[in-house]
Enzyme design. Structure first.
Site, PDB file in Angstrom:
ATOM      1  N   ASN A 123      -2.885  13.267  -2.860  1.00 18.32           N
ATOM      2  CA  ASN A 123      -4.105  13.764  -3.503  1.00 18.32           C
ATOM      3  C   ASN A 123      -4.519  15.122  -2.949  1.00 18.32           C
ATOM      4  O   ASN A 123      -4.930  16.017  -3.693  1.00 18.32           O
ATOM      5  CB  ASN A 123      -5.249  12.764  -3.321  1.00 18.32           C
ATOM      6  CG  ASN A 123      -5.117  11.557  -4.227  1.00 18.32           C
ATOM      7  OD1 ASN A 123      -4.608  11.652  -5.336  1.00 18.32           O
ATOM      8  ND2 ASN A 123      -5.572  10.406  -3.746  1.00 18.32           N
ATOM      9  N   ASP A 175       0.854  -1.188   0.000  1.00 17.24           N
ATOM     10  CA  ASP A 175       0.000   0.000   0.000  1.00 17.24           C
ATOM     11  C   ASP A 175       0.893   1.242   0.000  1.00 17.24           C
ATOM     12  O   ASP A 175       1.900   1.286   0.727  1.00 17.24           O
ATOM     13  CB  ASP A 175      -0.887  -0.029   1.250  1.00 17.24           C
ATOM     14  CG  ASP A 175      -1.900   1.104   1.262  1.00 17.24           C
ATOM     15  OD1 ASP A 175      -2.990   0.927   0.706  1.00 17.24           O
ATOM     16  OD2 ASP A 175      -1.573   2.164   1.834  1.00 17.24           O
ATOM     17  N   GLU A 183      -5.048   2.599  -3.466  1.00 17.81           N
ATOM     18  CA  GLU A 183      -3.594   2.625  -3.670  1.00 17.81           C
ATOM     19  C   GLU A 183      -2.939   1.334  -3.179  1.00 17.81           C
ATOM     20  O   GLU A 183      -1.741   1.296  -2.884  1.00 17.81           O
ATOM     21  CB  GLU A 183      -2.975   3.831  -2.946  1.00 17.81           C
ATOM     22  CG  GLU A 183      -3.149   3.841  -1.439  1.00 17.81           C
ATOM     23  CD  GLU A 183      -4.443   4.505  -0.978  1.00 17.81           C
ATOM     24  OE1 GLU A 183      -4.493   4.900   0.206  1.00 17.81           O
ATOM     25  OE2 GLU A 183      -5.383   4.631  -1.779  1.00 17.81           O
TER      26      GLU A 183
END
Length: 346
Positions: free
Chosen positions: A232, A224, A267
């Site tokens: 973001n 991850d 992700e």
């Protein structure tokens, strides 16, 4: 879709680069073996020059639409000029019983039309060509012999049939391509090009079944991206998407031929490998280092946390995934940017 279109255009460019010299060689050979200079030979020479110009444009990476349209226009002019020459000079003036060899190239022009133009446009172009070929023969129809008339009718019917055949083949090809695209995207993550959750579940089920039946082993790596939400939030989702695409490309470059790679969600990604656990740990470490040292553009440096688990006798995919997930979150809790290969009990 944009990348798919670019790949298709690149494939067409390669086909043209191969086919055009073959056609040019055929025209050149036809010119060499003909003793006398006739109008159709002049037309062949002009066509040969036009084809070589188009071939040169293709090599110079000119926009593909320009040489394509140029090739199509030259081909249409060639056919029209050839039938006028064959009708008024060869047939009426010299009494030839049938049309010349130029009709051998007619199917290529029809195929080229459907390759370059949209389906409706190609049909209109082909039937317009048919009308232009019929029109010159109407005023002189009564002066033609039966064999000459049969030759012309054969040409017209052939063009009509080639057009209909190309039309239906084009429909079938498009539907087949759409079916393949649907099947492909049913298993592929659109953003990263990695396998999606549905495909990963199938892989895990297949691997587990094979392990039960044949006693084979396999391992998985679950990882991850660390603090990806901040990427973001700070740089925007477009930059975040770009990071995921780069990361997926980077991971693929590190995998072996038999390794399977997919996006588990968000992700989070997974690798399924037939390697033994120590080798899988080494692969995870290489991936951690590769991701950590890569420059991701605006986001600069990004890291990932890894969990590794090997298949055990009687394992189900759910148990294997749970162990890998526990180890990945252990890596998160103990500092991130690390690989954990044993279940943490802390």
């Amino acid at each position: 879709m944009g990348s798919e279109q670019k790949r298709f255009e690149e494939q067409k460019r390669r086909v043209y680069l191969f086919v055009l010299p073959v056609v040019a060689a055929s025209l050149a050979l036809n010119l060499l073996i003909t003793d006398e200079i006739r109008p159709v030979q002049i037309i062949n020479f002009i066509l040969l020059v036009g084809i070589m110009i188009c071939w040169g444009l293709l090599w110079t990476r000119f926009p593909l639409a320009v040489p394509e349209i140029l090739i199509l226009i030259i081909s249409l002019i060639y056919l029209l000029a050839a039938i006028l020459s064959s009708l008024f000079i060869d047939m009426l003036a010299q009494g030839e019983p049938r049309l010349g060899d130029f009709i051998l190239y007619m199917p290529l022009v029809v195929v080229l039309g459907f390759l370059i133009l949209e389906r409706k446009q190609a049909v209109i172009a082909c039937f317009t060509l048919l009308l232009f070929m019929i029109a010159p023969a109407i005023p002189v129809w009564g002066r033609l012999t039966d064999s000459q008339i049969n030759s012309l009718i054969t040409l017209y019917i052939s063009l009509f049939v080639y057009t209909l055949l190309s039309f239906f083949l084009h429909i079938l090809y498009r539907r087949r391509a759409e079916q393949r695209a649907i099947a492909r995207f049913a298993y592929i993550d659109a953003l990263t090009g990695a396998a999606n959750r549905h495909r990963i579940d199938e892989w895990l089920a297949e691997k587990a079944e094979r392990a039960d039946q044949e006693g084979t082993e396999f391992s998985i790596i679950l990882f991850d991206m660390d603090h990806f939400k901040s990427v973001n939030d700070e740089y925007g989702h477009k930059t975040g998407d770009d990071v995921l695409r780069q990361m997926a490309d980077l991971v693929r470059s590190q995998l072996g031929p038999g390794d399977l790679f997919g996006r588990w969600g968000g992700e989070e990604f997974i690798i399924i490998t037939d390697a033994e656990l120590p080798d899988t740990m080494a692969l995870a470490e290489r991936l951690r280092e590769a991701i950590g040292s890569h420059h991701f553009g605006k986001a600069d440096k990004v890291t990932a946390s890894f969990g590794v688990a090997g298949e055990l006798p009687g394992d189900t995919p759910e148990r294997l995934l749970n162990r890998a997930d526990e180890r990945m979150y252990h890596s998160k809790r103990t500092g991130r940017n690390r690989v954990t290969g044993e279940t943490a009990e802390e």
